[in-house]
Design a protein around this motif. Sequence first.
Motif, PDB file in Angstrom:
ATOM      1  N   ARG A 247      -2.136  -1.966  -3.868  1.00 53.62           N
ATOM      2  CA  ARG A 247      -1.160  -2.765  -4.629  1.00 53.62           C
ATOM      3  C   ARG A 247      -0.009  -1.858  -5.058  1.00 53.62           C
TER       4      ARG A 247
ATOM      5  N   LYS B 291      -1.242   1.648  -6.318  1.00 59.83           N
ATOM      6  CA  LYS B 291      -2.602   1.493  -6.851  1.00 59.83           C
ATOM      7  C   LYS B 291      -3.582   1.344  -5.699  1.00 59.83           C
TER       8      LYS B 291
ATOM      9  N   ASP C   9     -10.238  -5.133  -7.388  1.00 54.51           N
ATOM     10  CA  ASP C   9      -9.038  -4.597  -8.046  1.00 54.51           C
ATOM     11  C   ASP C   9      -9.016  -3.082  -7.907  1.00 54.51           C
TER      12      ASP C   9
ATOM     13  N   SER D 107      -6.255  -4.184  -0.526  1.00 49.31           N
ATOM     14  CA  SER D 107      -6.771  -3.450  -1.690  1.00 49.31           C
ATOM     15  C   SER D 107      -5.736  -2.433  -2.187  1.00 49.31           C
TER      16      SER D 107
END
Length: 695
Positions: free
Chosen positions: A435, A448, A402, A433
């Motif tokens: 976002r 992100k 995340d 990876s």
Amino acid sequence: MTDLAAYRNIGIFAHVDAGKTTTTERILKLTGKIHKTGEVHDGAATTDFMEQEQERGITIQSAATTCFWQEHRLNIIDTPGHVDFTVEVYRSLKVLDGGVGVFCGSGGVEPQSETNWRYANDSEVARIIFVNKLDRIGADFLRVVAQIKKVLGARPLVLTLPIGREDEFCGVVDVLTKKAYIWDDSGLPENFQIEAVPADMIELVEQYHEQLIETAVEQDDDLLMAYMEGEEPAVEEIKRCIRKGTRNLDFFPTLCGSAFKNKGVQLVLDAVVDYLPSPTEVEPQPLTDEAGEPTGAVATVDPAEPLRALAFKIMDDRFGALTFIRIYSGVLEKGMTVLNSATGKTERIGRMVEMHADDRNEIARAQAGDIVAVVGMKNVQTGHTLCAPDNPCTLEAMVFPDPVISIAVAPKDKSGSEKMGIAIGKMIAEDPSFRVETDEDSGETILKGMGELHLDIKVDILKRTYGVDLQVGEPQVAYRETITRTIEDTYLHKKQTGGAGQFGKIDYRIKPNEPGTGFTFKSTVAGGNVPKEFFPAIEKGFAVMMEEGPLAGFPMLDVDIELFDGAYHAVDSSAVAFELAAKGAYRQSMPKAGPQLIEPIMKVDVFTPDEHVGDVIGDLNRRRGMIRDQEPGTTGVRVKAEVPLAEMFGYIGHLRTMTSGRGQFSMEFSHYLPCPQQVAEKVIEETRERRAAKK
């Protein structure tokens, strides 16, 4: 049919600046793929073809290329070294059969080398080690070998030893055959002589030769017995043992040289062919069901089997969208129809190409073991399985970390809005990876990513590649919330209107979960007070609410909810009623469970010259850092610390100022920890103000 035994799918991975891309350039030159060698520092390397890569002298995307050595076909992927792009390394390792870990002769085992090595261990990829840059000041091959043992916990098997140190480095000794390869000063890789071992190295070479044979024959009991009786095995037998041990990850053949000076690269290529496995020699990829659970079946590497292939990378370039595919079994042909098991839709294979960095070679057919790119696939994403329509299956999926950092961006003018939407769509497909989400209150676009450099390069690509002019906000930390107390509570959702009503009563226990476990739900209701068919609705109600914590609206982590009793109504109870009961219960109970703000803690690894160690440690302490370790090296000290991400913005500038431009650092996400009270209060206040201002 191509002989799969002559295939080698390999990746080259290492820390930033250990010389991966330069090594790839030399391999391409030696195998006749390119005639003029490009240099990274000139921004002319073949596999660094993005503008951002050429400017910064780092690799961002993994680039794929195919070449031939000793009648073997090498599919090579040059991966990035910077920690913000480790996802590229991870997904490359996922589809490779072997790897070359490159280490800097003076820098040794650096932080990113550890992360990449860990990924390779997780993926069980066989590797050889190349200690590069032995012509550099402070380079020491045997010190790096010792570091590999100590820091990586690996077992290096020394196959070559350097002749001369630093600027006197002129060649290598092959420990197995006891021959010296000495290059002249022309810098041409083919200008070398094979000579006897230099007199001052005979003892050292004998010592390592003995170690090499003792380690190799452990792989074969008969050879071991013969060796113990004084019989030295033939070179071919030793090579067979080394190959077996390398495949089993018992040890890692270790070579040395200087890629920049063209010394020692041929022996690395020989080792790739001799010791790294072909596609048929690695464990077959496991197949899973739709939920990702292993089925026990595997994708056997065989062209006669049904098609099974994994899309591991998507790239948008000047020719259109490219989907990189590793074929595990079967054959892929132009014009074929394949099933994407993730979407359930079929796609037709149009143009298929073999990649040479950003050049391409059109092909009509590829088979098990190949890595190819398909042009213009519509709905395929990273990690999707492509298979024969009459034989559906799913290969083990990739799991991506995340993001830990976000920034708000907005186009400077109206026309940029549509362009930005299209560009971001392509970028998400390329990089799992990365976002993007839209803030519903303000309409802002939130990007992100894994770190400042990661997002910096994304914004740069939007501006330069896609021509979108952006206003960029301050970076935001991905805070989370959790709870500190266990509470028991009850909630009744009851609505009586004309017609059918709604009724759902739940008794539940909320308690803190183990860090890193996320949200878990279980039911211990006995006697049917709440029928089983309503459990999923109750879990869903709680799970949806976990997206927004009671303190500042950050997602909740590490909460365990147990449903232990309740009541239902034969007519008025429904899944919707119990889902609403769970949502009401969350709003009622979470503020009472001691909610707490938690922040991402980064594993920070700083390299600094000796004279600045005190300044660096003092600065990390001021940033609320915990110093974990200090490792002195020949050219400086590595300081390992754990520091909150919120304190690390703009750190590279401070570090360079403190160390007169000589310091380097890398960081990666480690875990979440509670925020100190005064920090939490400030973050909560600022978040609430920001949200109020947007409304």
